[in-house]
Scaffold this motif. Structure first.
Motif, short mmCIF file in Angstrom:
data_model
loop_
_atom_site.label_atom_id
_atom_site.label_comp_id
_atom_site.label_asym_id
_atom_site.label_seq_id
_atom_site.Cartn_x
_atom_site.Cartn_y
_atom_site.Cartn_z
N PHE A 1 109.36 -58.62 -21.36
CA PHE A 1 108.92 -57.53 -20.87
C PHE A 1 110.20 -57.29 -22.79
CE2 PHE A 1 108.09 -58.77 -17.60
CZ PHE A 1 107.02 -58.03 -16.40
N GLN A 2 109.68 -55.73 -22.53
CA GLN A 2 110.68 -54.89 -23.46
C GLN A 2 110.47 -52.99 -23.40
OE1 GLN A 2 109.77 -55.18 -27.89
NE2 GLN A 2 109.80 -52.82 -28.31
N ARG A 3 111.90 -52.77 -23.66
CA ARG A 3 111.59 -51.30 -22.67
C ARG A 3 111.10 -50.59 -24.24
NH1 ARG A 3 115.96 -49.57 -19.47
NH2 ARG A 3 117.31 -50.80 -19.92
N THR A 4 110.74 -49.32 -23.32
CA THR A 4 109.87 -48.69 -24.53
C THR A 4 110.69 -47.40 -24.42
OG1 THR A 4 108.10 -47.97 -23.32
CG2 THR A 4 108.23 -49.71 -25.14
N LYS A 5 110.10 -46.06 -25.17
CA LYS A 5 110.59 -44.89 -24.84
C LYS A 5 109.55 -44.44 -23.21
CE LYS A 5 107.52 -42.82 -27.91
NZ LYS A 5 107.21 -41.99 -29.45
N GLU A 6 108.23 -44.70 -22.55
CA GLU A 6 107.73 -45.16 -22.35
C GLU A 6 107.79 -45.54 -20.75
OE1 GLU A 6 105.80 -45.83 -24.72
OE2 GLU A 6 105.98 -44.10 -25.85
N GLY A 7 109.09 -46.25 -21.17
CA GLY A 7 109.07 -48.00 -19.66
C GLY A 7 109.31 -48.99 -20.30
N TRP A 8 109.17 -50.23 -19.29
CA TRP A 8 109.15 -51.70 -19.34
C TRP A 8 107.49 -51.62 -19.89
CZ3 TRP A 8 113.26 -54.67 -20.97
CH2 TRP A 8 114.26 -54.50 -19.80
N LYS A 9 107.52 -52.51 -20.92
CA LYS A 9 106.09 -52.70 -20.75
C LYS A 9 106.06 -54.53 -21.48
CE LYS A 9 104.27 -48.85 -21.67
NZ LYS A 9 103.12 -48.32 -20.97
N ILE A 10 105.33 -54.92 -21.18
CA ILE A 10 104.92 -56.74 -21.16
C ILE A 10 104.86 -56.86 -22.65
CG2 ILE A 10 104.33 -58.67 -20.71
CD1 ILE A 10 103.54 -57.80 -17.86
N LYS A 11 105.36 -57.94 -23.68
CA LYS A 11 105.33 -58.15 -24.96
C LYS A 11 104.39 -59.58 -25.23
CE LYS A 11 108.11 -58.91 -29.33
NZ LYS A 11 109.34 -58.95 -29.71
N SER A 12 104.94 -60.60 -24.20
CA SER A 12 104.15 -61.48 -23.99
C SER A 12 104.06 -62.10 -22.69
CB SER A 12 104.90 -62.40 -25.01
OG SER A 12 106.27 -62.85 -24.74
N ARG A 13 102.86 -62.29 -22.32
CA ARG A 13 103.04 -63.48 -20.76
C ARG A 13 102.42 -64.77 -21.67
NH1 ARG A 13 100.56 -60.74 -16.00
NH2 ARG A 13 102.63 -60.72 -15.52
N LYS A 14 102.34 -65.58 -20.39
CA LYS A 14 101.76 -66.94 -20.86
C LYS A 14 101.69 -67.59 -19.23
CE LYS A 14 102.54 -72.15 -21.94
NZ LYS A 14 103.62 -72.40 -22.72
N GLN A 15 100.39 -68.36 -19.14
CA GLN A 15 100.75 -68.61 -17.58
C GLN A 15 100.19 -69.72 -17.39
OE1 GLN A 15 95.89 -68.31 -17.03
NE2 GLN A 15 96.10 -66.48 -15.67
N VAL A 16 101.04 -70.58 -16.63
CA VAL A 16 101.37 -71.60 -16.60
C VAL A 16 100.97 -72.99 -15.26
CG1 VAL A 16 103.13 -73.80 -16.31
CG2 VAL A 16 104.24 -71.45 -17.78
#
Length: 141
Positions: free
Chosen positions: A118-133
């Motif tokens: 996750f990365q914090r942006t000016k709009e709030g937290w956002k998902i930067k990468s996601r991996k299904q296991v």
């Protein structure tokens, strides 16, 4: 834990819930809003693509439109905060129900882990990468 850490963890949990609701409601604007525009998503564990949020939306749309119902749940969330973002691991259980032309329902359910950054942006937290296991999958009786 500091107030900022508590706030960050609550916001990240809220974003995970928004992801689940967006999929369940097929709300593609809300789905896109949980990700950074250049996020990378790896859904190959269950035969899906690896690509952008838009590519995953294109993959999910016909699948979800063809189902009678689906529900996406996330729990057992572990959040490790860092100065430049957060790493998050959560459990997901996804039942998907199809209905035959005769009206008979059959439900397939899968269990998996999400490994996210996750990365914090000016709009709030956002998902930067996601991996299904992949953890497990099967049909419900």
């Amino acid at each position: 834990m500091t107030l900022q850490e508590i706030s960050d963890k609550l916001e990240i949990n809220e974003l995970l819930a928004r992801y689940c609701h967006a999929l369940g409601q097929k709300d593609w604007g809300a789905f896109q809003a949980v990700f950074l525009p250049d996020a990378t998503l790896d859904f190959t564990a269950f035969g899906g693509p690896k690509g952008s949020p838009r590519e995953l939306q294109d993959f999910f749309t016909p699948i979800l439109n063809g189902l009678a119902s689906t529900q996406h749940t996330v729990s057992t969330v572990k959040i490790d905060l860092a100065a430049d973002g957060a790493t998050v691991r959560s459990t997901a259980i996804v039942p998907m129900t199809a209905k035959s032309p005769e009206g008979k329902e059959s439900t397939f359910v899968s269990g998996l882990w999400y490994e996210d950054t996750f990365q914090r942006t000016k709009e709030g937290w956002k998902i930067k990468s996601r991996k299904q296991v992949r953890s497990w999958a099967g049909n419900m009786a």
